[in-house]
Design an enzyme around this catalytic site. Structure first.
Site, PDB file in Angstrom:
ATOM      1  N   ALA A   1       6.396  -7.717   2.823  1.00  0.00           N
ATOM      2  CA  ALA A   1       5.446  -8.370   1.910  1.00  0.00           C
ATOM      3  C   ALA A   1       5.927  -9.732   1.428  1.00  0.00           C
ATOM      4  O   ALA A   1       7.092  -9.914   1.077  1.00  0.00           O
ATOM      5  CB  ALA A   1       5.123  -7.497   0.706  1.00  0.00           C
ATOM      6  N   GLY A   2       5.002 -10.685   1.433  1.00  0.00           N
ATOM      7  CA  GLY A   2       5.260 -12.006   0.867  1.00  0.00           C
ATOM      8  C   GLY A   2       5.688 -13.076   1.844  1.00  0.00           C
ATOM      9  O   GLY A   2       5.760 -14.248   1.483  1.00  0.00           O
TER      10      GLY A   2
ATOM     11  N   ASN B   1       2.211  -9.104   7.806  1.00  0.00           N
ATOM     12  CA  ASN B   1       0.843  -8.987   8.285  1.00  0.00           C
ATOM     13  C   ASN B   1       0.042 -10.250   7.999  1.00  0.00           C
ATOM     14  O   ASN B   1      -0.383 -10.958   8.901  1.00  0.00           O
ATOM     15  CB  ASN B   1       0.186  -7.768   7.655  1.00  0.00           C
ATOM     16  CG  ASN B   1      -1.220  -7.491   8.182  1.00  0.00           C
ATOM     17  OD1 ASN B   1      -1.891  -6.584   7.703  1.00  0.00           O
ATOM     18  ND2 ASN B   1      -1.697  -8.221   9.166  1.00  0.00           N
TER      19      ASN B   1
ATOM     20  N   GLY C   1       0.589 -10.465   0.315  1.00  0.00           N
ATOM     21  CA  GLY C   1      -0.451 -11.433   0.604  1.00  0.00           C
ATOM     22  C   GLY C   1      -0.308 -12.794  -0.037  1.00  0.00           C
ATOM     23  O   GLY C   1      -1.159 -13.669   0.162  1.00  0.00           O
TER      24      GLY C   1
ATOM     25  N   LYS D   1       5.420   5.022   6.651  1.00  0.00           N
ATOM     26  CA  LYS D   1       5.772   3.972   5.703  1.00  0.00           C
ATOM     27  C   LYS D   1       5.109   4.312   4.375  1.00  0.00           C
ATOM     28  O   LYS D   1       3.878   4.370   4.282  1.00  0.00           O
ATOM     29  CB  LYS D   1       5.310   2.601   6.186  1.00  0.00           C
ATOM     30  CG  LYS D   1       5.679   1.487   5.205  1.00  0.00           C
ATOM     31  CD  LYS D   1       4.931   0.214   5.509  1.00  0.00           C
ATOM     32  CE  LYS D   1       5.105  -0.766   4.358  1.00  0.00           C
ATOM     33  NZ  LYS D   1       4.167  -1.913   4.437  1.00  0.00           N
TER      34      LYS D   1
END
Length: 256
Positions: free
Chosen positions: A185-186, A207, A159, A98
């Protein structure tokens, strides 16, 4: 239909990250609860055996059961990302990576120019690239054309948990793509993941939404069903939106 990445079939369309958990044991339990079959690992931040004096994530995550996807998180230049990719390949013996090349430490947004440079070079070196990028429609297309096997546009900055901020661009990327589009992301909560899948994304990578929740194991399970639900809704195709109310019962079935 399952998700195919680098000629391997995955029954789960959810990919989770390995950072921000309190320890590797919590990482392992969250992964199990999520139903994900792939977990991404930041080579610059996580020990996979490169430091013999520390615990290795590989002592907790069975690499025969789960696909461990190395990522270049924390890289700010193409050269650094290429070096870390080569290290990941050496540690894990696989060409799948990635790619992340960030613009700066404050926004953590992708550096579009350096990402493109790194992707081109890594493809030449025989890597299979899943690439983190902005919601730039033209760039997503170019990354596909140079040989990236999956394009991973952000929903919102890393994040932040703000969810999908530009669904119009995301839809355009999906419409024009011939490779899997995986939102990265987000994502903040389960409904964000469902919406991403309902838009037509092939998968979701997240995550912080799990690791930074009050109960990571429970949130991981919520994400599992959110992705499944969103995909089923996408395949079923939603009803048409109407500006006027429409009775739930047909006239012919009504009682006078």
């Amino acid at each position: 239909m399952s998700l195919i990445l680098n000629n391997k079939l995955y029954n789960s369309r959810l990919i989770i990250g390995s950072g921000k958990y309190k320890d590797f044991n919590e990482t392992k339990n969250a992964l199990k609860s999520s139903g994900a079959e792939m977990i991404t690992v930041a080579i610059k931040r996580t020990n996979l055996g490169q430091d013999t004096n520390q615990e290795s994530l590989l002592n907790f995550i069975d690499s025969k059961k789960y696909k461990i996807l190395p990522n270049t998180a924390g890289c700010f230049t193409a050269d650094d990302a290429i070096r870390v990719s080569l290290l990941g390949k050496e540690l894990l013996g696989d060409n799948l990576v990635k790619l992340e090349v960030l613009a700066d430490k404050d926004t953590l947004l992708p550096n579009e120019e350096e990402t493109l440079v790194a992707a081109k070079e890594l493809v030449k070196l025989g890597f299979s690239i899943m690439v983190y990028t902005t919601d730039n429609v033209a760039l997503a297309r170019e990354l596909e054309e140079i040989g990236c096997i999956a394009v991973m546009p952000l929903a919102s900055p890393i994040g932040t948990g703000k969810g999908i901020m530009n669904s119009k661009n995301l839809k355009k990327i999906i419409y024009n793509a011939n490779v899997p589009i995986i939102v990265d992301a987000g994502i903040g909560t389960a409904s964000d993941a469902t919406i991403a899948m309902e838009l037509g994304c092939d998968g979701v990578l997240l995550n912080s939404a799990i690791a930074m929740s009050d109960n990571p194991i429970l949130m991981a399970e919520a994400m599992k069903y959110a992705v499944i639900s969103g995909r089923k809704a996408y395949e079923a195709k939603r009803m048409e939106i109407s500006d006027i109310a429409i009775p739930s019962s047909n006239k012919k079935n009504s009682i006078s």
